[in-house]
Design a protein around this motif. Structure first.
Motif, PDB file in Angstrom:
ATOM      1  N   GLU A  88      28.771  21.341  28.490  1.00  0.00           N
ATOM      2  CA  GLU A  88      27.713  22.248  29.300  1.00  0.00           C
ATOM      3  C   GLU A  88      28.759  23.219  30.346  1.00  0.00           C
ATOM      4  N   ALA A  89      29.856  22.436  30.777  1.00  0.00           N
ATOM      5  CA  ALA A  89      30.741  23.105  31.622  1.00  0.00           C
ATOM      6  C   ALA A  89      31.392  24.380  30.783  1.00  0.00           C
ATOM      7  N   VAL A  90      31.675  23.958  29.563  1.00  0.00           N
ATOM      8  CA  VAL A  90      32.387  25.231  28.901  1.00  0.00           C
ATOM      9  C   VAL A  90      31.741  26.127  28.430  1.00  0.00           C
ATOM     10  N   ILE A  91      30.386  25.898  28.237  1.00  0.00           N
ATOM     11  CA  ILE A  91      29.438  27.010  27.765  1.00  0.00           C
ATOM     12  C   ILE A  91      29.045  27.966  29.173  1.00  0.00           C
ATOM     13  N   ALA A  92      29.018  27.367  30.309  1.00  0.00           N
ATOM     14  CA  ALA A  92      28.572  27.893  31.568  1.00  0.00           C
ATOM     15  C   ALA A  92      30.006  29.011  31.844  1.00  0.00           C
ATOM     16  N   LEU A  93      31.085  28.167  31.807  1.00  0.00           N
ATOM     17  CA  LEU A  93      32.478  29.105  31.728  1.00  0.00           C
ATOM     18  C   LEU A  93      32.565  30.285  31.047  1.00  0.00           C
ATOM     19  N   LEU A  94      32.256  29.916  29.758  1.00  0.00           N
ATOM     20  CA  LEU A  94      32.449  30.924  28.969  1.00  0.00           C
ATOM     21  C   LEU A  94      31.572  32.238  29.005  1.00  0.00           C
ATOM     22  N   ARG A  95      30.367  32.008  29.360  1.00  0.00           N
ATOM     23  CA  ARG A  95      29.203  32.872  29.741  1.00  0.00           C
ATOM     24  C   ARG A  95      29.503  33.868  30.877  1.00  0.00           C
TER      25      ARG A  95
END
Length: 212
Positions: free
Chosen positions: A157-164
């Motif tokens: 979830e953190a990776v998705i948020a970071l990349l968005r």
């Protein structure tokens, strides 16, 4: 980071034994594996991470992705038998489905998160680089929260948020010692972005004034 957990699959895995993909389908990843191995961005050392192998690479494949198998990064090279195909995953349920001769890497959920966040991502390299990781802030790399461990739904979830928020081609896993992730539209693009950042990190170690 909890070093005793390095290399441990933390998601619920539903793996089906199946024949290996063709050599052609894995050839680009196998070529880049050899280079990253020689750069010590993938590997296994008895005095690092409790002796577990580190790093993994993947490439989008149909509706899923191909990824190197768990604990294969200590090899000098990989063949088609050392890859799994992830056919589905659910971050919220912490479940992942795969097929192939071997189970996928323990970081497969993080790779899936990159592909989910970025439709343009065609390859993901997760490596271990003390040189980049220790200078992530100086290099201006985005980082995941240091409290989040690898291979967990929270990391995905953190990776998705970071990349968005910031689709940088290379980012640091703040809570995963030395963990660096690079992505690109192809394995070549992912690898070149990673090598460029490594070169900058090495230049900084020689002359910190370069970033002043």
């Amino acid at each position: 980071m909890n070093p005793s957990a390095e290399g441990v699959i933390k998601f619920h895995l539903e793996h089906t034994q199946a024949p290996a993909l063709s050599g052609e389908e894995t050839s680009m990843l196998r070529g880049w594996f050899r280079l990253l191995r020689r750069l010590d961005l993938l590997g296994r050392h008895p005095d690092r991470y409790l002796g577990y192998a580190y790093g993994n690479i993947s490439q989008r494949h149909g509706d899923g992705f191909i990824i190197s198998g768990t604990q294969t990064s200590g090899r000098d090279s990989l063949d088609a038998d050392h890859f799994a195909r992830v056919t589905g995953f659910d971050i919220n349920a912490n479940r992942l489905q795969s097929q192939g001769p071997c189970p996928p890497s323990s970081e497969a959920m993080t790779h899936g998160a990159v592909y989910q966040a970025l439709p343009e991502a065609g390859a993901v390299f997760h490596v271990h680089s003390p040189d980049i990781w220790r200078q992530a802030k100086t290099l201006g790399l985005p980082e995941t929260d240091a409290a989040i461990e690898y291979g967990t739904p929270e990391m995905a979830e953190a990776v998705i948020a970071l990349l968005r928020d910031n689709p940088a081609r290379v980012f640091s896993m703040g809570g995963h010692e030395d963990g660096i992730v690079a992505w690109g539209s192809t394995p070549e693009n992912a690898g070149l972005s990673l090598v460029q950042v490594l070169a900058k990190a090495l230049q900084l170690s020689i002359n910190p004034a370069l970033m002043s």
